[in-house]
Design a protein around this motif. Structure first.
Motif, PDB file in Angstrom:
ATOM      1  N   ALA A  71       0.811  -1.214   0.000  1.00 13.17           N
ATOM      2  CA  ALA A  71       0.000   0.000   0.000  1.00 13.17           C
ATOM      3  C   ALA A  71       0.843   1.261   0.000  1.00 13.17           C
ATOM      4  N   GLN A  72       2.063   1.182   0.501  1.00  6.26           N
ATOM      5  CA  GLN A  72       2.916   2.364   0.581  1.00  6.26           C
ATOM      6  C   GLN A  72       3.501   2.766  -0.762  1.00  6.26           C
ATOM      7  N   SER A  73       3.376   1.903  -1.766  1.00  6.46           N
ATOM      8  CA  SER A  73       3.877   2.213  -3.103  1.00  6.46           C
ATOM      9  C   SER A  73       2.700   2.303  -4.070  1.00  6.46           C
ATOM     10  N   ASN A  74       3.007   2.558  -5.330  1.00  5.16           N
ATOM     11  CA  ASN A  74       1.972   2.623  -6.357  1.00  5.16           C
ATOM     12  C   ASN A  74       1.962   1.387  -7.230  1.00  5.16           C
ATOM     13  N   THR A  75       2.622   0.343  -6.788  1.00  5.76           N
ATOM     14  CA  THR A  75       2.767  -0.855  -7.610  1.00  5.76           C
ATOM     15  C   THR A  75       1.450  -1.613  -7.719  1.00  5.76           C
ATOM     16  N   THR A  76       1.339  -2.415  -8.775  1.00  3.33           N
ATOM     17  CA  THR A  76       0.139  -3.221  -9.003  1.00  3.33           C
ATOM     18  C   THR A  76       0.113  -4.413  -8.050  1.00  3.33           C
ATOM     19  N   ALA A 131      -4.929   2.655   2.965  1.00  2.00           N
ATOM     20  CA  ALA A 131      -3.614   2.802   3.586  1.00  2.00           C
ATOM     21  C   ALA A 131      -2.620   3.511   2.676  1.00  2.00           C
ATOM     22  N   SER A 132      -3.011   3.794   1.424  1.00  2.76           N
ATOM     23  CA  SER A 132      -2.096   4.419   0.467  1.00  2.76           C
ATOM     24  C   SER A 132      -2.232   5.936   0.494  1.00  2.76           C
ATOM     25  N   SER A 133      -1.364   6.599  -0.241  1.00  3.65           N
ATOM     26  CA  SER A 133      -1.418   8.058  -0.344  1.00  3.65           C
ATOM     27  C   SER A 133      -2.573   8.518  -1.235  1.00  3.65           C
ATOM     28  N   ARG A 134      -3.278   7.573  -1.843  1.00  2.98           N
ATOM     29  CA  ARG A 134      -4.395   7.896  -2.740  1.00  2.98           C
ATOM     30  C   ARG A 134      -5.742   7.824  -2.038  1.00  2.98           C
ATOM     31  N   ARG A 135      -5.756   7.727  -0.731  1.00  2.00           N
ATOM     32  CA  ARG A 135      -7.000   7.481   0.004  1.00  2.00           C
ATOM     33  C   ARG A 135      -8.060   8.565  -0.230  1.00  2.00           C
ATOM     34  N   GLU A 136      -7.623   9.808  -0.518  1.00  2.00           N
ATOM     35  CA  GLU A 136      -8.589  10.888  -0.744  1.00  2.00           C
ATOM     36  C   GLU A 136      -9.094  10.926  -2.185  1.00  2.00           C
ATOM     37  N   LEU A 141     -12.387   7.788 -14.580  1.00  4.90           N
ATOM     38  CA  LEU A 141     -12.983   8.129 -13.294  1.00  4.90           C
ATOM     39  C   LEU A 141     -12.002   7.899 -12.154  1.00  4.90           C
ATOM     40  N   ALA A 142     -11.165   6.893 -12.297  1.00  5.80           N
ATOM     41  CA  ALA A 142     -10.230   6.536 -11.231  1.00  5.80           C
ATOM     42  C   ALA A 142      -8.952   7.351 -11.259  1.00  5.80           C
ATOM     43  N   ASN A 143      -8.845   8.303 -12.177  1.00  5.27           N
ATOM     44  CA  ASN A 143      -7.614   9.084 -12.310  1.00  5.27           C
ATOM     45  C   ASN A 143      -7.191   9.681 -10.966  1.00  5.27           C
ATOM     46  N   GLY A 144      -5.955   9.410 -10.583  1.00  5.04           N
ATOM     47  CA  GLY A 144      -5.435   9.872  -9.306  1.00  5.04           C
ATOM     48  C   GLY A 144      -5.688   8.909  -8.172  1.00  5.04           C
ATOM     49  N   GLY A 145      -6.571   7.930  -8.391  1.00 10.82           N
ATOM     50  CA  GLY A 145      -6.929   7.005  -7.331  1.00 10.82           C
ATOM     51  C   GLY A 145      -6.596   5.568  -7.677  1.00 10.82           C
ATOM     52  N   VAL A 166      -3.741   9.003 -17.817  1.00 16.15           N
ATOM     53  CA  VAL A 166      -4.260   8.856 -16.459  1.00 16.15           C
ATOM     54  C   VAL A 166      -3.153   8.414 -15.515  1.00 16.15           C
ATOM     55  N   ASP A 167      -3.404   8.597 -14.245  1.00 17.86           N
ATOM     56  CA  ASP A 167      -2.517   8.120 -13.187  1.00 17.86           C
ATOM     57  C   ASP A 167      -3.363   7.255 -12.264  1.00 17.86           C
ATOM     58  N   VAL A 168      -3.294   5.944 -12.449  1.00 22.54           N
ATOM     59  CA  VAL A 168      -4.181   5.018 -11.747  1.00 22.54           C
ATOM     60  C   VAL A 168      -3.372   3.892 -11.128  1.00 22.54           C
ATOM     61  N   ARG A 169      -3.714   3.539  -9.910  1.00 22.66           N
ATOM     62  CA  ARG A 169      -3.124   2.372  -9.259  1.00 22.66           C
ATOM     63  C   ARG A 169      -4.086   1.197  -9.453  1.00 22.66           C
ATOM     64  N   VAL A 170      -3.577   0.069  -9.953  1.00 24.33           N
ATOM     65  CA  VAL A 170      -4.417  -1.079 -10.299  1.00 24.33           C
ATOM     66  C   VAL A 170      -4.263  -2.166  -9.247  1.00 24.33           C
ATOM     67  N   ILE A 171      -5.419  -2.646  -8.756  1.00 22.51           N
ATOM     68  CA  ILE A 171      -5.470  -3.830  -7.905  1.00 22.51           C
ATOM     69  C   ILE A 171      -6.380  -4.828  -8.606  1.00 22.51           C
ATOM     70  N   ALA A 172      -5.861  -5.998  -8.893  1.00 24.95           N
ATOM     71  CA  ALA A 172      -6.642  -7.029  -9.582  1.00 24.95           C
ATOM     72  C   ALA A 172      -6.886  -8.197  -8.648  1.00 24.95           C
ATOM     73  N   ALA A 173      -7.964  -8.930  -8.909  1.00 26.54           N
ATOM     74  CA  ALA A 173      -8.295 -10.078  -8.062  1.00 26.54           C
ATOM     75  C   ALA A 173      -8.943 -11.155  -8.904  1.00 26.54           C
TER      76      ALA A 173
END
Length: 564
Positions: A271-276, A297-302, A343-347, A385-392
């Protein structure tokens, strides 16, 4: 009411009369004319005004003497006018002076209001035109000249009923009603305008009318600007309706199982990084909960947290759902739509069930992950865009790669940080904490007062393997609490709601050595999960043993086989 007399020549006396005739509290009693001219026409018909001719007065004889000789006990004051100078005589003239002073104050107040109104009318951008009840134009503001090109001096004094009979101002005068949104050309001009007119009614009597208008092109510009703003608002409304915030944190992940604790530690570091991050695990283990917690927990919480269920959206719509579409891209695309990545840009964007995505879209997703750019469906503008990706996913991606159903390059792009969440059956020591949390939560939701489980009920829960994991546990506990009023949940409450709880059938089972049964189970697990490191790790989880124990048992089995 104060009665006064006016003394002077016909012309000057008439000026004094006009000054005093409309002042409240003053009545003109008589006019003492000191010249030989005929009385003005304005005096004719005024039967209440007494006219006295003094046309034979000696120029030497003072006028004040004449006034004193003509005193009327009903006249309280006399006003004389000699060669343009007005003076008030007689000791009873105080009230007249008060009336004159009040009138002056009222006139100054009216003049100030007129000045303010004139400033307002001269500054507005809309044209204003005023006509009296006969249609004679009395006023136009500067905007009128700007819009029509007609100077004020060429307009004032003309009759609007003649020069612009089809205009809104003429219509308001003829009908005495308001006119709204009237489109016409101004008489004497080529300016096409949109007008609103209203009659001027004073004490129930029509005294004139006023019109306010704008150039048609200005109105169209405003309409176009309004449409743009409306589109922008609709777009923002769409974004607001789709953007969600994270609901859970790592504190909401309950359990003390070592494997679960290890997963939480890995996720917290990620969570502390922007990695996938790639979340693996069976259905119902809490992959979405982990995704929420990582975002929080990341810096993108807002920033936005956008969830996309890849299995729930038809394949032909998934691309437009991801990247949006341009207006006219296909039938029914009457306006542009923003996609999930935009929509997720920045988040953070959470791609659930990533294993169900088709190969074509996998390639486009790979480009977004590598370049962080894309085009909307039917559009040609590149969007960054600047997006952090979480896949499941709950599927085995390696098996999908071997069968050609999942791109290997996308797998490695997604699998930067891998978190495999253990199923509930291998962390049954967490059942008490999970059930107690569910009881508190469902008590509030259902209005119940359940306190705890009985011991036999706990034994039932421990004896079950929970193939649906925590999701199934929550479903079962809620079904039980809906149907009972007791404060303690017992074994019979759970058995009657869960069909999977069945006693072991009393049939003869062939007895074989335990170590042989162990080898059979290990072989079956390896066949299911594969011989890779990941496959062996998942096999160990399914067998409820550590990975080191599994390796030892495999090694021992091979050694024994080599000696036979």
């Amino acid at each position: 009411m104060q009665r006064i007399a006016i003394i002077g020549t016909s012309g000057d006396g008439l000026a004094v009369y006009r000054l005093l005739k409309d002042i409240k509290g003053i009545e003109i009693a008589c006019f003492i004319k000191t010249d030989k001219k005929n009385s003005p026409d304005e005096w004719s018909g005024k039967s209440n005004i007494k006219i006295i001719n003094l046309d034979k007065i000696s120029e030497i004889e003072p006028l004040d003497v004449i006034i004193n000789t003509l005193r009327d006990p009903d006249v309280e004051a006399r006003v004389k006018n000699i060669k343009g100078n007005i003076s008030v005589v007689d000791v009873n003239a105080v009230n007249l002076m008060v009336h004159l002073f009040k009138e002056k104050q009222e006139l100054l107040h009216i003049k100030r209001i007129q000045g303010e109104l004139s400033t307002v009318l001269n500054s507005v951008q809309e044209a204003v035109e005023v006509a009296d009840k006969l249609g004679v134009i009395k006023y136009v503001n500067p905007a009128f000249t700007r819009i029509t090109g007609i100077p004020a001096e060429e307009r004032i004094g003309k009759n609007v009923l003649e020069i612009s009979p089809d205009g809104a101002l003429a219509m308001a005068l003829r009908t005495g009603k308001m006119v709204s949104g009237h489109r016409t050309r101004v008489g004497g001009s080529n300016a096409e305008v949109i007008s609103n007119a209203s009659p001027i009614v004073v004490d129930g009597s029509l005294e004139g009318a006023v019109v306010v208008f704008q150039h048609f092109t200005d109105v169209m510009k405003l309409m176009d600007e309004l449409r743009k703003r409306t589109t922008m608002i609709e777009s923002l409304n769409d974004k607001f309706g789709q953007v969600t915030t994270c609901k859970y944190t790592f504190a909401d992940i309950l359990g003390n199982n070592p494997e679960l604790k290890k997963c939480i530690q890995v996720a917290e570091r990620a969570a502390q990084s922007n990695t996938t991050v790639l979340l693996l695990g069976e259905s119902g283990t809490g992959k979405e909960l982990f995704a929420h917690a990582i975002h929080y927990a990341s810096s993108r919480r807002e920033k936005p947290f956008i969830k996309v269920n890849c299995a729930a959206i038809p394949e032909n719509l998934l691309e437009s759902e991801f990247f949006g579409y341009a207006k006219g891209a296909f039938t029914g695309a009457v306006k542009s739509k923003i996609g999930k990545f935009e929509l997720a840009n920045g988040g953070t964007i959470f791609l659930d069930e990533i294993g169900d995505m088709n190969l074509s879209l996998q390639g486009k997703l790979l480009r977004v992950l590598q370049e962080m750019e894309f085009e909307r469906v039917g559009g040609n503008q590149t969007i960054h865009v600047d997006v952090r990706v979480i896949a499941a996913t709950n599927r085995n991606l390696r098996d999908l790669i071997r069968t050609g159903k999942f791109r290997e390059d996308l797998y490695y792009r997604l699998n930067v940080v891998e978190v495999t969440i253990p199923p509930l059956r291998v962390r049954k020591e967490d059942l008490p904490a999970l059930v107690n949390h569910l009881i508190v939560k469902l008590n509030r939701k259902l209005g119940k007062k359940v306190q705890r489980l009985s011991r036999d009920a706990e034994e039932v829960l421990y004896s079950y393997d929970w193939p649906g994991n925590v999701r199934e546990l929550e479903n079962v506990v809620e079904r039980v609490m809906v149907t009972v009023d007791e404060e303690i949940l017992t074994k019979k409450n759970f058995i009657q709601h869960v069909s999977q709880f069945k006693p072991v059938p009393e049939t003869d089972v062939e007895l074989i050595p335990i170590d042989r049964m162990e080898q059979i189970l290990i072989q079956k697990a390896l066949m299911k999960f594969g011989n890779s490191v990941e496959g062996k790790r998942r096999a160990a989880q399914a067998l409820n043993i550590s990975l080191a124990t599994l390796y030892n048992k495999i090694k021992r089995a091979k050694f024994e086989n080599s000696n036979t």
